[in-house]
Design an enzyme around this catalytic site. Structure first.
Site, PDB file in Angstrom:
ATOM      1  N   HIS A  48      21.079  29.566 -21.866  1.00 23.98           N
ATOM      2  CA  HIS A  48      20.246  29.328 -23.022  1.00 23.98           C
ATOM      3  C   HIS A  48      20.582  30.117 -24.393  1.00 23.98           C
ATOM      4  O   HIS A  48      20.122  31.357 -24.511  1.00 23.98           O
ATOM      5  CB  HIS A  48      18.940  29.695 -22.819  1.00 23.98           C
ATOM      6  N   ILE A  54      17.336  33.461 -25.991  1.00 25.85           N
ATOM      7  CA  ILE A  54      15.952  33.613 -26.305  1.00 25.85           C
ATOM      8  C   ILE A  54      15.074  32.688 -25.140  1.00 25.85           C
ATOM      9  O   ILE A  54      16.059  31.955 -24.433  1.00 25.85           O
ATOM     10  CB  ILE A  54      15.804  32.861 -27.756  1.00 25.85           C
ATOM     11  N   GLY A  57      10.860  27.987 -24.760  1.00 30.16           N
ATOM     12  CA  GLY A  57       9.332  27.853 -24.914  1.00 30.16           C
ATOM     13  C   GLY A  57       8.721  27.293 -23.741  1.00 30.16           C
ATOM     14  O   GLY A  57       7.646  27.698 -23.362  1.00 30.16           O
ATOM     15  N   VAL A  58       9.431  26.537 -22.840  1.00 31.64           N
ATOM     16  CA  VAL A  58       8.675  25.782 -21.860  1.00 31.64           C
ATOM     17  C   VAL A  58       8.289  26.970 -20.801  1.00 31.64           C
ATOM     18  O   VAL A  58       7.476  26.859 -20.116  1.00 31.64           O
ATOM     19  CB  VAL A  58       9.479  24.537 -21.327  1.00 31.64           C
ATOM     20  N   GLU A  62       5.011  28.235 -19.185  1.00 31.12           N
ATOM     21  CA  GLU A  62       4.802  28.384 -17.742  1.00 31.12           C
ATOM     22  C   GLU A  62       4.323  29.816 -17.381  1.00 31.12           C
ATOM     23  O   GLU A  62       3.385  29.822 -16.522  1.00 31.12           O
ATOM     24  CB  GLU A  62       6.118  28.314 -17.323  1.00 31.12           C
TER      25      GLU A  62
END
Length: 147
Positions: A48, A54, A57-58, A62
């Site tokens: 990523h 970074i 967001g998921v 979570e």
């Protein structure tokens, strides 16, 4: 500290790289504050944005959900909780306002909004250094592992 990683694993079913909560700092029957130490050896760092990773967001959502899972499962009989899994049913009002990088300490604040039978709705805010980085409202259903 209320619970470290070993104590958290006694309550929630997540293991290995998919356990996103390292500590529970505060806990009540309707809220909790969890901590995720974002490390540079996280499984997602290699892919990523590898030259400037970074936290996705998921995974932030979570981590909020796992902190909420700690609250929901602690409300249950321990034997029942050990045979239960939590599944997202909805995620709404999700907002990401700042990036989370390796080296950050992600604070995970969750508050129970509604509990009806096996359905739990939470509002969560993730923060780094006192600054909100993510926010979400989410609902999960708790079901026996055999269903």
């Amino acid at each position: 500290m209320i619970a470290d990683a070993k104590e958290i694993e006694k309550v929630i079913p997540h293991r290995g790289d998919m356990r996103m909560v390292d500590e529970i700092r505060e806990y009540s029957d309707t809220s909790a504050v969890g901590i995720k130490y974002v490390r540079d050896d996280e499984f997602w760092c290699a892919g990523h944005f590898p030259d400037k990773p970074i936290m996705p967001g998921v995974l932030q959502v979570e981590a909020l959900a796992q902190t909420a899972c700690f609250v929901a499962f602690k409300r249950m009989n321990p034997d029942e909780a050990a045979q239960t899994l939590g599944y997202f049913t909805t995620m709404e009002k999700i907002k990401f306002s700042h990036m989370v990088h390796p080296g950050d300490k992600l604070e995970l604040h969750v508050e129970l909004i509604m509990s009806k039978m096996k359905l739990y709705k939470f509002h969560g805010i993730a923060m780094v250094a006192g600054k909100k980085v993510a926010e979400a409202t989410f609902t999960a259903v708790l079901q026996h592992r055999d269903l």
